[in-house]
Design a protein around this motif. Structure first.
Motif, PDB file in Angstrom:
ATOM      1  N   SER A 287       0.844  -1.197   0.000  1.00 43.15           N
ATOM      2  CA  SER A 287       0.000   0.000   0.000  1.00 43.15           C
ATOM      3  C   SER A 287       0.877   1.244   0.000  1.00 43.15           C
ATOM      4  O   SER A 287       1.966   1.259   0.580  1.00 43.15           O
ATOM      5  CB  SER A 287      -0.912  -0.004   1.223  1.00 43.15           C
ATOM      6  OG  SER A 287      -0.150  -0.004   2.410  1.00 43.15           O
ATOM      7  N   PRO A 288       0.444   2.328  -0.689  1.00 42.81           N
ATOM      8  CA  PRO A 288       1.286   3.532  -0.773  1.00 42.81           C
ATOM      9  C   PRO A 288       1.354   4.268   0.558  1.00 42.81           C
ATOM     10  O   PRO A 288       0.389   4.299   1.327  1.00 42.81           O
ATOM     11  CB  PRO A 288       0.596   4.366  -1.851  1.00 42.81           C
ATOM     12  CG  PRO A 288      -0.825   3.919  -1.834  1.00 42.81           C
ATOM     13  CD  PRO A 288      -0.803   2.463  -1.465  1.00 42.81           C
ATOM     14  N   VAL A 289       2.494   4.873   0.805  1.00 45.68           N
ATOM     15  CA  VAL A 289       2.692   5.704   1.990  1.00 45.68           C
ATOM     16  C   VAL A 289       2.119   7.089   1.707  1.00 45.68           C
ATOM     17  O   VAL A 289       2.363   7.663   0.639  1.00 45.68           O
ATOM     18  CB  VAL A 289       4.187   5.783   2.349  1.00 45.68           C
ATOM     19  CG1 VAL A 289       4.402   6.666   3.567  1.00 45.68           C
ATOM     20  CG2 VAL A 289       4.744   4.377   2.594  1.00 45.68           C
ATOM     21  N   VAL A 290       1.351   7.643   2.660  1.00 46.63           N
ATOM     22  CA  VAL A 290       0.607   8.890   2.454  1.00 46.63           C
ATOM     23  C   VAL A 290       1.134   9.940   3.434  1.00 46.63           C
ATOM     24  O   VAL A 290       1.448   9.634   4.591  1.00 46.63           O
ATOM     25  CB  VAL A 290      -0.908   8.662   2.652  1.00 46.63           C
ATOM     26  CG1 VAL A 290      -1.686   9.948   2.402  1.00 46.63           C
ATOM     27  CG2 VAL A 290      -1.399   7.553   1.727  1.00 46.63           C
ATOM     28  N   THR A 291       1.209  11.190   2.943  1.00 49.73           N
ATOM     29  CA  THR A 291       1.655  12.297   3.782  1.00 49.73           C
ATOM     30  C   THR A 291       0.479  12.852   4.580  1.00 49.73           C
ATOM     31  O   THR A 291      -0.679  12.449   4.398  1.00 49.73           O
ATOM     32  CB  THR A 291       2.269  13.398   2.921  1.00 49.73           C
ATOM     33  OG1 THR A 291       1.277  13.891   1.999  1.00 49.73           O
ATOM     34  CG2 THR A 291       3.459  12.869   2.123  1.00 49.73           C
ATOM     35  N   SER A 292       0.781  13.812   5.470  1.00 45.66           N
ATOM     36  CA  SER A 292      -0.256  14.373   6.340  1.00 45.66           C
ATOM     37  C   SER A 292      -1.256  15.227   5.573  1.00 45.66           C
ATOM     38  O   SER A 292      -2.378  15.421   6.039  1.00 45.66           O
ATOM     39  CB  SER A 292       0.398  15.210   7.446  1.00 45.66           C
ATOM     40  OG  SER A 292       1.170  16.268   6.878  1.00 45.66           O
ATOM     41  N   ASP A 293      -0.896  15.747   4.403  1.00 52.78           N
ATOM     42  CA  ASP A 293      -1.833  16.531   3.597  1.00 52.78           C
ATOM     43  C   ASP A 293      -2.510  15.688   2.531  1.00 52.78           C
ATOM     44  O   ASP A 293      -2.901  16.196   1.469  1.00 52.78           O
ATOM     45  CB  ASP A 293      -1.128  17.727   2.952  1.00 52.78           C
ATOM     46  CG  ASP A 293       0.114  17.312   2.168  1.00 52.78           C
ATOM     47  OD1 ASP A 293       0.495  16.116   2.245  1.00 52.78           O
ATOM     48  OD2 ASP A 293       0.688  18.166   1.469  1.00 52.78           O
ATOM     49  N   ASP A 294      -2.638  14.377   2.800  1.00 55.09           N
ATOM     50  CA  ASP A 294      -3.353  13.428   1.939  1.00 55.09           C
ATOM     51  C   ASP A 294      -2.772  13.398   0.525  1.00 55.09           C
ATOM     52  O   ASP A 294      -3.496  13.439  -0.477  1.00 55.09           O
ATOM     53  CB  ASP A 294      -4.854  13.764   1.883  1.00 55.09           C
ATOM     54  CG  ASP A 294      -5.524  13.585   3.227  1.00 55.09           C
ATOM     55  OD1 ASP A 294      -4.953  12.857   4.073  1.00 55.09           O
ATOM     56  OD2 ASP A 294      -6.586  14.187   3.449  1.00 55.09           O
ATOM     57  N   LYS A 295      -1.472  13.305   0.423  1.00 52.52           N
ATOM     58  CA  LYS A 295      -0.782  13.120  -0.853  1.00 52.52           C
ATOM     59  C   LYS A 295       0.156  11.930  -0.736  1.00 52.52           C
ATOM     60  O   LYS A 295       0.537  11.517   0.361  1.00 52.52           O
ATOM     61  CB  LYS A 295       0.002  14.383  -1.240  1.00 52.52           C
ATOM     62  CG  LYS A 295      -0.857  15.592  -1.534  1.00 52.52           C
ATOM     63  CD  LYS A 295       0.010  16.785  -1.950  1.00 52.52           C
ATOM     64  CE  LYS A 295      -0.847  18.001  -2.266  1.00 52.52           C
ATOM     65  NZ  LYS A 295      -0.021  19.166  -2.661  1.00 52.52           N
ATOM     66  N   TYR A 296       0.498  11.379  -1.919  1.00 50.45           N
ATOM     67  CA  TYR A 296       1.423  10.254  -1.914  1.00 50.45           C
ATOM     68  C   TYR A 296       2.828  10.723  -1.550  1.00 50.45           C
ATOM     69  O   TYR A 296       3.296  11.775  -2.000  1.00 50.45           O
ATOM     70  CB  TYR A 296       1.462   9.576  -3.285  1.00 50.45           C
ATOM     71  CG  TYR A 296       0.197   8.836  -3.628  1.00 50.45           C
ATOM     72  CD1 TYR A 296      -0.309   7.844  -2.791  1.00 50.45           C
ATOM     73  CD2 TYR A 296      -0.498   9.117  -4.800  1.00 50.45           C
ATOM     74  CE1 TYR A 296      -1.468   7.158  -3.112  1.00 50.45           C
ATOM     75  CE2 TYR A 296      -1.663   8.444  -5.122  1.00 50.45           C
ATOM     76  CZ  TYR A 296      -2.143   7.463  -4.273  1.00 50.45           C
ATOM     77  OH  TYR A 296      -3.287   6.800  -4.585  1.00 50.45           O
TER      78      TYR A 296
END
Length: 714
Positions: A287-296
């Motif tokens: 599964s992709p890792v996501v940043t705190s601002d809901d971006k990859y």
């Protein structure tokens, strides 16, 4: 285009004709037009002037036929003003192409228009032109042109942007009247035609086209009970007829005027837009890792042979890539020139919290690993590019289904740029559980082709298997073993590779040391002692591992040092892997490794001082390159589906037709399967007929008749 009176049979024929005229005109020092007469219906035309064209001028004028003789007068070298533009193009030493273009518009003039650049009547141009080739005032050749050109008529609404829109038949329902073939007219016998008046319908009301294609419901079938009054009814009709309404028929809704589906215009090959990532509740593998601002969370990665800067990072999937970029000026944008604040990113940890990337900068001690030779421009000044990103190495620490911390080591350096320079940047990501690296499997359970072969070394302290890889050479750069790297052995793919080792005269005199040096280089490729049977081995169970078999090198007595020759050099390492297909999972074969053997091939090395070049043997600093190679071969063990042979079949070969000249099973050859000249059923039938005829002949023959007579006499 102009419709000319001279129409050649082909381009080749015309070219041959022109060459013929050139050959004819050159010795006589004359010029001719080819063709010499043209009829044109368009505003452009061309001809050829052949011969000695040096000093020849062209003059254009209008001519008219004589009222008395009906012929055109002689050529004249006096030019006149016409509405035609004359241009020439030199095609060769003896060929000039002549172009004539009408310099007047061919549109028809309006009612009150006085502009001379239009046509007063539909027949716009009707005139005869003459092109004369002159030397001074003496005409040498002439070209006659008959121009008959009509004005071009444009529609009144030519400038309107309205377009006729044809409906897309894919999204339109079928018509309610299939026999309506003529628009705004009544079609005979088409009773559903809306263009037919009542008077016209009365003419063919009793002869309408039957069936659904005439706009009517299909005729009542014979099995309907309503057809009881029909003549010639079958006997079963009163008992087996069907009662069903006429609306219930196979053509129901075929011509229904329903709603249409509005097509959405767009390109079918358009790249789909990536939807916004959904914040994960927990991370799972892949599964992709996501940043705190809901971006990859992205790191440059390799995709289809190219480096993609915005590639998402997948959980528990390690990678290491190298991207080569050519620069002619100092980089200004990411990822090579990225501000520090953009690298310190906040990432969702997969457990409801947020973690921040910890950045550490390091200066590159050796920039030769990142720079490649480019073109040097001595005319331009040297540019100093500071704080250029050379490598980004990420470490993701994880536990369970979450990320505990992320550390980034950025390698930077200062680059001097003069001209163009190729920069190799390195990017890597590794997932660590504590201090152990999360290694991906090579199959589940069996090996899959293209995945690395998993090897291991047993830890005597913990009794656990430490995962490692089996490698072969991967030459880079100059191909020397000192700069070469290694690549893992991939399951199912045979491969051969190597590197070059420079040898000087002092090395060739110490054969034992040279032999051990090469053996250590080859042994460094395979440091493991076990290989995993399957692609998902258990590190705690020895049943999932197989011992690696190392073939001992047979070293003979070394050749004398005075000869400059060293033998028994293990220059080639060969890895042989035996695999077996054990089962199928969802149609995918599951392969297991049954055995792995590492062997060496010996060779003899000697410095080549022949051919008059004795510098290798005289100069102690001169070196010669010798190759060190490694290879891997996969052998599939065939699956034996036949039943095992008995001891009688193995030892007793008297009845084995393959190993004995006398084959008793083929004694009755036509009756056995060994006979393949015709189908077995036919050969058996013919054989039985022969047997029957033999028995009949024996019974009805003389011996049997004598036996019957003796029986009756007794």
């Amino acid at each position: 285009m102009a419709n000319v009176g001279f129409l050649p049979a082909s381009i080749l024929g015309r070219a041959s004709f022109i060459l013929f005229f050139i050959c004819l005109a050159r010795p006589q020092n004359i010029v001719v037009f080819q063709p010499s007469f043209l009829i044109t219906n368009g505003p452009k035309l061309s001809s050829f002037l052949l011969g000695n064209t040096s000093g020849v001028s062209l003059n254009l004028r209008r001519v008219s036929a004589s009222n008395t003789t009906g012929t055109i007068g002689s050529s004249s070298c006096v030019a006149e003003a016409t509405r035609w533009a004359l241009k020439t193009e030199q095609m060769g030493k003896s060929v000039v192409q002549v172009h004539l273009t009408l310099s007047q518009s061919l549109r028809l003039c309006g009612e009150n228009e006085t502009n001379a650049d239009c046509c007063l009547k539909p027949l716009c141009v009707l005139e005869t032109l003459q092109v004369s080739a002159c030397v001074g005032s003496t005409p040498l050749a002439s070209l006659l042109i008959q121009a008959t050109i009509n004005a071009r008529l444009f529609p009144a609404n030519a400038s309107s942007d309205n377009k006729t829109v044809f409906p897309n038949q894919v999204y339109q329902p079928l018509g309610i009247c299939p026999c309506d073939l003529t628009s705004r007219a009544c079609d005979a016998r088409c009773c559903c035609d809306q263009d037919c008046s009542n008077e016209e319908l009365k003419l063919f009301a009793s002869h309408c086209l039957p069936g659904p294609f005439g706009g009517q419901v299909s005729p009542v079938p014979d099995y309907q009970c309503s057809m009881q009054s029909a003549e010639n009814s079958p006997d079963w009709f009163p008992f087996l007829c069907v009662t069903s309404p006429l609306e219930n028929n196979p053509y129901l809704g075929l011509f229904y005027q329903g709603d249409t589906i509005a097509p959405r215009p767009g390109l079918s090959f358009r790249m789909p837009l990536l939807s916004a990532p959904v914040p994960p509740s927990i991370y799972i593998q892949g599964s992709p890792v996501v940043t705190s601002d809901d971006k990859y969370f992205t790191i440059p990665q390799m995709f289809l042979g190219r480096c993609i800067n915005g590639a998402p990072v997948a959980f528990l999937q390690n990678f290491k890539v190298e991207c080569v970029t050519l620069f002619r000026s100092c980089p200004t944008g990411p990822p090579i020139k990225t501000p520090q604040k953009d690298l310190i990113t906040e990432v969702l940890n997969g457990q409801g919290g947020i973690i921040k990337v910890i950045l550490t900068d390091e200066d590159a001690s050796d920039k030769s690993l990142f720079l490649s030779s480019g073109q040097v421009d001595f005319t331009s000044e040297t540019l100093v590019c500071e704080n250029v990103t050379l490598a980004l190495d990420y470490k993701f620490y994880w536990k369970g289904n979450g990320i505990t911390s992320i550390s980034l080591t950025r390698t930077v350096g200062t680059i001097l740029l003069n001209g163009s320079l190729a920069l190799t940047t390195r990017y890597s990501a590794v997932f660590l559980n504590g201090e152990s690296v999360a290694e991906p499997n090579s199959g589940n359970p069996g090996y899959q082709v293209g995945r690395p072969v998993i090897a291991g070394v047993l830890d005597n302290n913990t009794e656990l298997m430490q995962r490692t890889l089996i490698n072969i050479w991967k030459p880079v750069g100059d191909g020397l073993c000192s700069s070469a790297s290694v690549k893992p052995v991939v399951f199912g793919e045979n491969s051969t590779s190597g590197c070059l080792l420079p040898i000087r005269q002092p090395n060739i005199t110490q054969c034992d040391l040279l032999r051990e040096t090469v053996a250590d280089l080859q042994a460094g490729l395979t440091t493991a002692t076990y290989v995993a049977q399957r692609g998902n081995p258990d590190l705690t169970s020895m049943t999932d591992w197989v011992n690696i078999s190392f073939v001992t090198r047979n070293v003979s007595t070394a050749t004398g040092a005075t000869a400059g020759v060293c033998g028994d050099i293990p220059s080639h390492q060969h890895i042989r892997v035996w695999s077996l297909t054990t089962s199928l999972v969802d149609g995918i074969p599951q392969r297991e490794i049954q055995a792995l053997e590492v062997s060496y091939s010996m060779s003899t090395w000697a410095l080549d001082c022949g051919g008059g070049d004795v510098s290798l043997c005289e100069n102690l600093e001169e070196s010669q390159l010798f190759s060190i190679t490694s290879s891997v071969t996969f052998v599939d063990i065939p699956i034996n589906t036949e039943p095992p042979k008995t001891r009688f079949q193995i030892n007793f070969t008297e009845y084995d037709c393959n190993r004995n000249d006398v084959c008793w099973p083929e004694l009755a050859f036509p009756f056995t399967r060994y006979y393949t000249g015709e189908p077995y059923s036919q050969s058996l039938a013919k054989g039985m007929i022969l047997v029957f005829m033999f028995l009949a002949a024996a019974i009805l023959g003389t011996p049997w008749r004598q036996i019957r007579q003796a029986w009756h006499n007794a």
